[in-house]
Design a protein around this motif. Structure first.
Motif, PDB file in Angstrom:
ATOM      1  N   MET A   1       0.742  -1.295   0.036  1.00 21.69           N
ATOM      2  CA  MET A   1       0.003  -0.203   0.115  1.00 21.69           C
ATOM      3  C   MET A   1       0.762   1.199   0.117  1.00 21.69           C
ATOM      4  SD  MET A   1      -3.061   0.954   2.583  1.00 21.69           S
ATOM      5  CE  MET A   1      -3.978  -0.658   2.159  1.00 21.69           C
ATOM      6  N   THR A   2       0.485   2.037  -0.949  1.00 22.19           N
ATOM      7  CA  THR A   2       1.361   3.376  -0.946  1.00 22.19           C
ATOM      8  C   THR A   2       0.963   4.586  -0.095  1.00 22.19           C
ATOM      9  OG1 THR A   2       0.309   4.262  -2.889  1.00 22.19           O
ATOM     10  CG2 THR A   2       1.880   2.729  -3.253  1.00 22.19           C
ATOM     11  N   TYR A   3      -0.125   4.370   0.400  1.00 27.04           N
ATOM     12  CA  TYR A   3      -0.655   5.514   1.388  1.00 27.04           C
ATOM     13  C   TYR A   3      -1.766   4.500   2.370  1.00 27.04           C
ATOM     14  CZ  TYR A   3      -3.853   9.320   2.915  1.00 27.04           C
ATOM     15  OH  TYR A   3      -4.574  10.240   3.655  1.00 27.04           O
ATOM     16  N   ARG A   4      -1.416   5.526   3.564  1.00 27.67           N
ATOM     17  CA  ARG A   4      -2.127   4.839   4.648  1.00 27.67           C
ATOM     18  C   ARG A   4      -2.964   6.121   5.246  1.00 27.67           C
ATOM     19  NH1 ARG A   4      -3.051  -0.063   6.983  1.00 27.67           N
ATOM     20  NH2 ARG A   4      -1.073  -0.978   5.648  1.00 27.67           N
ATOM     21  N   ALA A   5      -3.989   6.162   5.286  1.00 26.19           N
ATOM     22  CA  ALA A   5      -4.976   7.525   5.620  1.00 26.19           C
ATOM     23  C   ALA A   5      -4.687   7.455   7.111  1.00 26.19           C
ATOM     24  CB  ALA A   5      -6.257   7.332   5.406  1.00 26.19           C
ATOM     25  N   PRO A   6      -4.546   8.694   7.901  1.00 25.23           N
ATOM     26  CA  PRO A   6      -3.985   8.795   9.304  1.00 25.23           C
ATOM     27  C   PRO A   6      -5.246   9.021   9.863  1.00 25.23           C
ATOM     28  CG  PRO A   6      -3.561  11.046   8.235  1.00 25.23           C
ATOM     29  CD  PRO A   6      -4.013   9.874   6.996  1.00 25.23           C
ATOM     30  N   VAL A   7      -6.433   7.994  10.085  1.00 21.74           N
ATOM     31  CA  VAL A   7      -7.680   8.141  10.516  1.00 21.74           C
ATOM     32  C   VAL A   7      -7.674   8.536  11.818  1.00 21.74           C
ATOM     33  CG1 VAL A   7      -9.754   6.761  10.938  1.00 21.74           C
ATOM     34  CG2 VAL A   7      -8.554   6.850   8.808  1.00 21.74           C
ATOM     35  N   LYS A   8      -6.554   7.668  12.514  1.00 20.04           N
ATOM     36  CA  LYS A   8      -6.491   8.106  14.106  1.00 20.04           C
ATOM     37  C   LYS A   8      -6.269   9.602  14.422  1.00 20.04           C
ATOM     38  CE  LYS A   8      -4.881   5.338  17.915  1.00 20.04           C
ATOM     39  NZ  LYS A   8      -4.548   4.101  18.318  1.00 20.04           N
ATOM     40  N   ASP A   9      -5.153   9.837  13.975  1.00 18.73           N
ATOM     41  CA  ASP A   9      -5.064  11.369  14.108  1.00 18.73           C
ATOM     42  C   ASP A   9      -6.021  12.364  13.555  1.00 18.73           C
ATOM     43  OD1 ASP A   9      -2.842  12.946  15.150  1.00 18.73           O
ATOM     44  OD2 ASP A   9      -2.581  13.979  13.172  1.00 18.73           O
ATOM     45  N   MET A  10      -6.404  12.153  12.458  1.00 16.53           N
ATOM     46  CA  MET A  10      -7.675  13.020  12.140  1.00 16.53           C
ATOM     47  C   MET A  10      -8.868  12.903  13.319  1.00 16.53           C
ATOM     48  SD  MET A  10      -7.862  11.710   8.155  1.00 16.53           S
ATOM     49  CE  MET A  10      -6.920  12.717   6.716  1.00 16.53           C
ATOM     50  N   LEU A  11      -9.223  11.721  13.809  1.00 16.61           N
ATOM     51  CA  LEU A  11     -10.378  11.773  14.560  1.00 16.61           C
ATOM     52  C   LEU A  11      -9.888  12.293  16.075  1.00 16.61           C
ATOM     53  CD1 LEU A  11     -11.401   7.940  14.199  1.00 16.61           C
ATOM     54  CD2 LEU A  11     -12.907  10.198  13.537  1.00 16.61           C
ATOM     55  N   PHE A  12      -8.688  12.263  16.368  1.00 14.42           N
ATOM     56  CA  PHE A  12      -7.894  12.786  17.611  1.00 14.42           C
ATOM     57  C   PHE A  12      -8.012  14.276  17.567  1.00 14.42           C
ATOM     58  CE2 PHE A  12      -4.893  15.186  19.661  1.00 14.42           C
ATOM     59  CZ  PHE A  12      -4.728  14.495  21.091  1.00 14.42           C
ATOM     60  N   ASN A  13      -7.892  14.734  16.326  1.00 17.09           N
ATOM     61  CA  ASN A  13      -8.071  16.274  16.127  1.00 17.09           C
ATOM     62  C   ASN A  13      -9.144  16.810  15.930  1.00 17.09           C
ATOM     63  OD1 ASN A  13      -5.273  17.613  15.584  1.00 17.09           O
ATOM     64  ND2 ASN A  13      -5.130  16.351  13.941  1.00 17.09           N
ATOM     65  N   MET A  14     -10.368  16.055  15.518  1.00 13.89           N
ATOM     66  CA  MET A  14     -11.674  16.351  15.501  1.00 13.89           C
ATOM     67  C   MET A  14     -12.354  16.379  16.870  1.00 13.89           C
ATOM     68  SD  MET A  14     -13.129  14.302  12.386  1.00 13.89           S
ATOM     69  CE  MET A  14     -12.407  14.182  10.826  1.00 13.89           C
ATOM     70  N   GLN A  15     -11.980  15.316  17.644  1.00 13.84           N
ATOM     71  CA  GLN A  15     -12.521  15.194  18.773  1.00 13.84           C
ATOM     72  C   GLN A  15     -12.177  15.998  20.078  1.00 13.84           C
ATOM     73  OE1 GLN A  15     -12.922  10.315  18.228  1.00 13.84           O
ATOM     74  NE2 GLN A  15     -13.305  11.126  20.251  1.00 13.84           N
ATOM     75  N   GLU A  16     -10.774  15.921  19.917  1.00 14.29           N
ATOM     76  CA  GLU A  16      -9.966  16.721  21.153  1.00 14.29           C
ATOM     77  C   GLU A  16      -9.725  18.183  20.714  1.00 14.29           C
ATOM     78  OE1 GLU A  16     -10.034  14.848  23.595  1.00 14.29           O
ATOM     79  OE2 GLU A  16     -10.292  13.088  22.737  1.00 14.29           O
ATOM     80  N   LEU A  17      -9.472  18.446  19.761  1.00 12.22           N
ATOM     81  CA  LEU A  17      -9.243  19.944  19.513  1.00 12.22           C
ATOM     82  C   LEU A  17     -10.326  20.515  18.813  1.00 12.22           C
ATOM     83  CD1 LEU A  17      -5.402  19.590  18.109  1.00 12.22           C
ATOM     84  CD2 LEU A  17      -6.273  19.585  20.424  1.00 12.22           C
ATOM     85  N   ALA A  18     -10.889  20.001  17.800  1.00 14.40           N
ATOM     86  CA  ALA A  18     -11.865  20.805  16.958  1.00 14.40           C
ATOM     87  C   ALA A  18     -13.528  20.920  17.875  1.00 14.40           C
ATOM     88  CB  ALA A  18     -12.169  20.257  15.540  1.00 14.40           C
ATOM     89  N   GLY A  19     -13.518  19.842  18.947  1.00 11.12           N
ATOM     90  CA  GLY A  19     -14.865  19.813  19.653  1.00 11.12           C
ATOM     91  C   GLY A  19     -16.058  19.196  18.764  1.00 11.12           C
ATOM     92  N   LEU A  20     -15.785  18.289  18.085  1.00 10.23           N
ATOM     93  CA  LEU A  20     -16.853  17.653  17.143  1.00 10.23           C
ATOM     94  C   LEU A  20     -17.926  17.184  17.822  1.00 10.23           C
ATOM     95  CD1 LEU A  20     -17.470  16.613  14.047  1.00 10.23           C
ATOM     96  CD2 LEU A  20     -16.694  14.374  14.786  1.00 10.23           C
TER      97      LEU A  20
END
Lengths: 597, 597
Positions: A1-20
């Protein structure tokens, strides 16, 4: 696989920083779009991008779209992938359900946007421009125009373009010459040449909806005489299906350094009697509408910077794990070792990682502000968020794209000689990224926006208010004992103080000595972007320390702390030099006589 | 004309900073090579490069050299230009008259080297590698080898290559596997594969003299078992003319991001019974000899950085004068104006200019140290200059090439969208430059050299002594009244102090905590290069102020002052961030767990 989406970091940002979660609780339209939905959407999005779109990235570089007899043919595989993209509903992600969209928050949409751009910048440009066209129609189109065009754009039957640039009118849209002649039947005939039209012609959709800036005969000079028109490639039959070919033709596409799969068209309007267009909104307000599109597109281009940076980081990391050269200097391995063991390779990888994560945190928190600005029930909250978002747009665009040049350069560097060989693939990111600091407004144009509209107009009030929010984060850091928190606090405070000094300088000089203020505009943008990204990582560090202490997801949290600290020590620490250059070095920028260059 | 050689600035550097007159007075061999000769040589060199070699640069990018059936054909026009270059005596510029060279000082040679590289990086690589081969033969070759090969290399009948890299052995030459089997007749049979061989095969000369690193059977492991061999493409007849084809064959050339006209060969030795080679010097001392070549080549690659930066600057300046967009913010022109009137464009041009001039001053003063080190009658002067030159090599190589990435990026940026279109030409410099931080030792390899051999080995003595020389220049600045001198003094002092703190840190940590020392190696190199370049511009400012006061060449001197001041305020001011990252941020470089990347 040439690319693996950083899903975990994205969710962390949404939940912990962006207040989803808070967005979901406070905004009725987003009630169903909390963290669980976000995770499901991101995972689905990751699949499509990892499996279908990412593998086409190299192919697009080797077999770019090509022009033949006025037609443009996309890279093999793109058309099929675009079908899958459209059928999956991804084009409508952030658009209203009324027109077939899914109405998801931008907070989630930004992460999905990062994925598709990591997967394939060239491919992703087509949806990105279509998003812009949809935004403009939503804002200024008539009900009939919306009903006619938006569903087709959302379901991927048609795609959209933005036609601004002409040979003499790049950053300076006052110089637009394309003209529109009213026909008396509500339509206009359009005549002129537009250049740099991304996906301006292709074979991936049944129709192309060109949004075109032009002057109606007799309009005022300059930007106040520009109107916006819909000029479809195929005129529509009474039933809304594509009919006769309109008089807009692709006469060539550019031979570019990067994003080669994305056709950059020269479009000729009206060489055979006039292209038929219909006005969007009112005459002479075209630039205003176009700015709506552009603000969406600018944010999107900022996300492209993050996206290509992450892809470059992933590739470089893989190479650094695999490539064996030389013994580690600390003697930890007594033979030639994978180069990831060498401190300078670690420094490069950490720089790539920290810049990417910092910019991602900035973009996702900005996206949340957009969501609150557009959908929050409380008007004051909407207004505050709108102001914050607008301040962020030039930072997300300018800083994230400039940092992507640094990151993709390091990506090549880590590969050594192999990085310079095209077959390796690292060079493509370096070549592709360079357009990002240019299109949708160069970094200097973003900086002008930041200085003029976003800082000077309110006397620096908002700029200082953001510093106030950062100071509040410093207060939280000061209450912590860890070495990491102390280190981050030191640099965050220093950077904020540097920034405040610069804001004062810019506001003070803008009127009396505009050359001095604008000489520092790009360094100011870079300083502000650096500060905001570093601030978001500081917020992330606080969350991560608490979660680590609670034993939650220890590896991820430890990595976040290490990255935030690295960012502060190695990148936030650049703030002082920017301050000095701006505040003490303005005069020397313009001191050299023009003839002496 | 696409390139104009900066003859005046080069002469200024030679005369006012590098002490060319003193060299001519003190060194008998250089008695005839004072400023007048220098000017004549530079003007002649400029003609060839401006008129003949520069116009082939774009051609080389569009029609790269190509491989067919083991042969490589250079870009059309290259062969004829190489003849002119050789017939003009340019290959022999710095080489001894005994072998047909002109024996000019490197101080002049470095400037000529800049010109040819500005004109055409790809083309210039062939003479650059040939220079390296000549150096190695001069140092370690037998009298017979010298007499056989050097005159032919100098007159351009033959060219030279350096064969170090193998697929598994890039930066790490301990891993070289190519083997040499003694034949009992004084020759060896060579077997192995070498990659990344610049101009390793081509049609511009009658023969190609490959210098090849290989292991003699039974040699020690690692770098102490490597020997250096001459392996000509065509074996020599008894009369010295090229005879039978040797068993070294080019099996392919690379498809690269830049310097496309320069063929990068994969060479296969010994697939048909063994390539015949002769030993240079003694067995197992090959790496030592190769380092002689590499040091010359490293300096040369540093000059390439300056060269491509200057070319990019010239192109961007021209575009900024021609391209009309938007009104100046200071209201000085009431209509759209050439973009050179916009402060941010000025900032970009000044950054390009200052980095280029600073790096040029560093390289030319370093070249003068080389000349004194090799030819001065006083042994102590020789020794001091040798030490200084050796300290400068990683700075010239590392800093000048890294800065060229920044400069060529800005060059594209100034062109806006046009910069991304290949036909414009700005993108070529951006693509070409990226190899410079990689080949002849990556920036990290230069930084290792700076840390290990040049700084830690003598406990930082030389590094501090150079700071002492800088402090003396500060003393001269302190005695001046001008605002420019005061401003430069402030930043020079701050940068020197930052540098000294870093030197102390590196020396202290190198043994006990090598990861910390090497985590800061590249930032240390960049700080040291920045400091030395800024120092040389500070020296230039002092000269220029005096000459300006004396009414001598006022425009040039005023420009030099403005550039030196800009450098100090906008570039030297970066020193503090480097210090902080190195001294306070070492731990965070290696803090992230390996699995977390």
């Amino acid at each position: 696989m040439t690319y693996r989406a950083p899903v975990k970091d994205m969710l962390f940002n949404m939940q912990e920083l962006a207040g989803l979660q808070t967005l979901a609780e406070q905004i009725p339209a987003f009630a169903d779009y909390g963290p669980e939905t976000a995770q499901a959407v991101l995972e689905e999005c990751a699949k499509l991008n990892e499996d279908v779109i990412a593998p086409l990235n190299v192919e697009g570089d080797r077999n770019p779209s090509y022009w033949k007899d006025g037609q443009v043919f996309a890279t093999p595989g793109f058309k099929e992938a675009f079908r899958q993209f459209a059928e999956g509903g991804w084009q409508g992600l952030q658009h209203p359900a009324d027109f077939g969209g899914q109405g998801l928050p931008k907070t989630i949409g930004a992460a999905c946007g990062e994925m598709i751009n990591s997967a394939n910048l060239s491919f992703a440009l087509c949806p990105l421009l279509t998003d812009g066209a949809i935004e403009a129609l939503l804002t200024a189109g008539s009900e009939e125009q919306k009903a006619t065009f938006i569903p087709k754009l959302i379901d991927g039957s048609w795609t959209g373009t933005m036609n601004l640039t002409e040979p003499q009118a790049g950053s300076d849209l006052a110089l637009v010459r394309t003209r529109a002649e009213p026909q008396g039947d509500g339509t206009y005939k359009i005549f002129g040449t537009k250049i740099f039209i991304t996906w301006g012609e292709h074979d991936m959709a049944e129709n192309i909806v060109h949004l075109v800036l032009a002057r109606v005969a007799g309009a005022p000079e300059g930007v106040k005489g520009i109107s916006l028109f819909i000029v479809p490639k195929f005129l529509l039959n009474a039933d809304g299906t594509p009919g006769a070919r309109n008089d807009v033709h692709c006469v060539s596409i550019e031979h570019k350094m990067g994003i080669k799969a994305s056709p950059t068209a020269v479009l000729q309007f009206g060489d055979h009697g006039g292209a038929i267009g219909t006005l969007i909104g009112e005459e002479n307000r075209g630039l205003e509408y176009m700015f709506i599109m552009m603000n969406a597109a600018r944010f999107g281009v900022g996300v492209q910077g993050i996206a290509v940076a992450d892809r470059a980081y992933q590739k470089a990391t893989q190479y650094a794990r695999d490539r064996v050269q030389s013994r580690p200097v600390d003697g930890s391995i007594k033979a030639s070792a994978p180069i990831i063991h060498h401190p300078d390779v670690r420094r490069m990888l950490m720089t790539m990682r920290a810049l990417t994560e910092g910019s991602r945190a900035m973009a996702i928190t900005a996206a949340a502000a957009y969501d609150a600005a557009h959908h929050h029930p409380d008007p004051e909250t909407r207004q505050q968020n709108q102001a914050f978002y607008e301040f962020m747009v030039p930072l997300v665009k300018g800083y994230s794209t400039e940092m992507s040049l640094e990151v993709t350069d390091l990506g090549v560097q880590i590969h050594g000689g192999m990085g310079f060989i095209e077959e390796t693939g690292a060079a493509q990111y370096y070549r592709d990224a360079k357009i990002l600091t240019i299109y949708e407004g160069t970094t200097a144009i973003q900086a002008n926006d930041l200085v003029g509209r976003k800082t000077v107009r309110d006397g620096g009030q908002l700029a200082r208010a953001i510093a106030g929010q950062i100071e509040a984060t410093e207060g939280l850091l000061a209450a912590r004992d860890s070495a990491a928190a102390k280190s981050v606090l030191k640099r965050l405070r220093a950077a904020r103080e540097a920034y405040l000094e610069v804001v004062d300088f810019i506001v003070r000089e803008a009127k009396s000595n505009p050359n001095a203020a604008f000489a520092g505009s790009v360094p100011y943008l870079m300083l502000a972007g650096n500060l905001v990204a570093g601030w978001q990582l500081a917020r992330a560090l606080i969350v991560a320390e608490d979660k680590l202490a609670a034993g939650e997801d220890a590896d991820f949290m430890a990595a976040k702390i290490a990255t935030a600290r690295f960012y502060a020590e190695h990148i936030l620490s650049r703030a002082g030099a920017a301050r000095e250059a701006i505040v003490e070095g303005a005069e020397s920028v313009t001191a050299l006589a023009l003839d002496a260059f």
